[in-house]
Design an enzyme around this catalytic site. Sequence first.
Site, PDB file in Angstrom:
ATOM      1  N   HIS A  43       0.752  -1.216  -0.023  1.00  0.00           N
ATOM      2  CA  HIS A  43       0.151   0.221  -0.115  1.00  0.00           C
ATOM      3  C   HIS A  43       0.883   1.336   0.004  1.00  0.00           C
ATOM      4  CE1 HIS A  43       0.720  -0.809   4.336  1.00  0.00           C
ATOM      5  NE2 HIS A  43       0.310   0.189   4.582  1.00  0.00           N
ATOM      6  N   HIS A  68       1.426   3.834   2.010  1.00  0.00           N
ATOM      7  CA  HIS A  68       1.983   4.318   3.230  1.00  0.00           C
ATOM      8  C   HIS A  68       3.626   4.427   3.367  1.00  0.00           C
ATOM      9  CE1 HIS A  68      -1.766   3.674   5.890  1.00  0.00           C
ATOM     10  NE2 HIS A  68      -1.763   4.321   4.750  1.00  0.00           N
ATOM     11  N   ASP A  87       5.862   4.475   5.068  1.00  0.00           N
ATOM     12  CA  ASP A  87       6.791   3.521   5.974  1.00  0.00           C
ATOM     13  C   ASP A  87       6.933   1.802   4.979  1.00  0.00           C
ATOM     14  OD1 ASP A  87       4.133   2.861   6.748  1.00  0.00           O
ATOM     15  OD2 ASP A  87       4.626   1.843   8.184  1.00  0.00           O
ATOM     16  N   HIS A  88       6.306   2.007   4.004  1.00  0.00           N
ATOM     17  CA  HIS A  88       6.304   0.691   3.078  1.00  0.00           C
ATOM     18  C   HIS A  88       6.715   1.063   1.779  1.00  0.00           C
ATOM     19  CE1 HIS A  88       4.062  -2.032   5.503  1.00  0.00           C
ATOM     20  NE2 HIS A  88       3.554  -0.809   6.067  1.00  0.00           N
ATOM     21  N   HIS A 128       4.222  -5.506  10.022  1.00  0.00           N
ATOM     22  CA  HIS A 128       5.042  -5.245  11.095  1.00  0.00           C
ATOM     23  C   HIS A 128       4.600  -6.489  12.133  1.00  0.00           C
ATOM     24  CE1 HIS A 128       5.118  -1.120   9.901  1.00  0.00           C
ATOM     25  NE2 HIS A 128       3.711  -0.987   9.210  1.00  0.00           N
TER      26      HIS A 128
END
Length: 340
Positions: free
Chosen positions: A97, A99, A101-102, A205
Amino acid sequence: MSGGFYSSPFWAGYLETQRSRLPVLPEIDDGLSHCVVRFLGYNPGSMQLQGTNTYLVGTGSTRILIDTGEGAPQWAVSVTRYLEDHDISISHVLLTHWHKDHTGGVADLLAHDPSIIVYKHAPDPGQQAIANGQTFKTQGATLRAVLTPGHAVDHMCFLLEEENALFTGDNVLGHGYSVAEDLETYTASLRLMAGLKCSVGYPGHGDAILNLPQTIARYISQRVAREKKIYAILALHACSCSSRNGGSTSSIGSVSESGDSDEEDNNMKTSRPAMQGLSTAEIGGLVYGESVKNSPTFDSAVGPLLNQVLYMLLEQGKCCDHVSILVIFQKPGFFSIPVI
């Protein structure tokens, strides 16, 4: 998970206790399975747990990478060194996705090898789209894309057919619970994931999920329980007000989050049962305890979370003109609960 609602102080506190008890994960773990290597994203945090997980999938000299972390320099060094030491290249990157942090490590990865093809359901310029059901193959691994929106509008999971395992992205975590942009859509995606009947989960995570069906069932149960509790509070309040007013009707206005009548809306009164709706803060106090109402994190997190559930009840038709409870949203955070 990153940005906006997810970065609020409430969620930091929500996960802080869990984080203090999180297991230590190795920076590189090539023992997850014969075809999955996990790299931590070097971005531990209250929302990221031990850090964002990125996964190298396959058994041959060319493999597929799932997610890229948030762009920590150590992550790029860790991945590229592993590739060089094992004479491996990456053909595709699959992003679960949007976001940061990805997706933040994409640029570093392309700087290392510009030939890598990057896939995302809603692609950025230079990327390729992922279609629901699309299959990606490499030696030792077949990945099938599964569209699972809710945590994010473009969220994808990937089913590893050789292991009957699911890369769950941020929909299901290795520890605690995730959060959603759209609660109803997210719950539907959880049910879809449960229907895949995968035994193992590789989350975005946290540690690997060895009992994925039970974990998804727990997620769904938690969502449903909160929905039922909020609905029961609304129903009890409506019945109580109806009883106090003897079923009579009168004009009412909207109710603000502080519980005060809104003067502007009072000028547009209509004939309704003589009751004042519960405010979001009042519902929060009944669900989570009175101290929550005055919490500095109420407006930033608890209130929006409650409103998600309230809107979901409305969309599901559980609160409409045809049943005993009607939730009327007159503006964000304002609602009344007349008995019809």
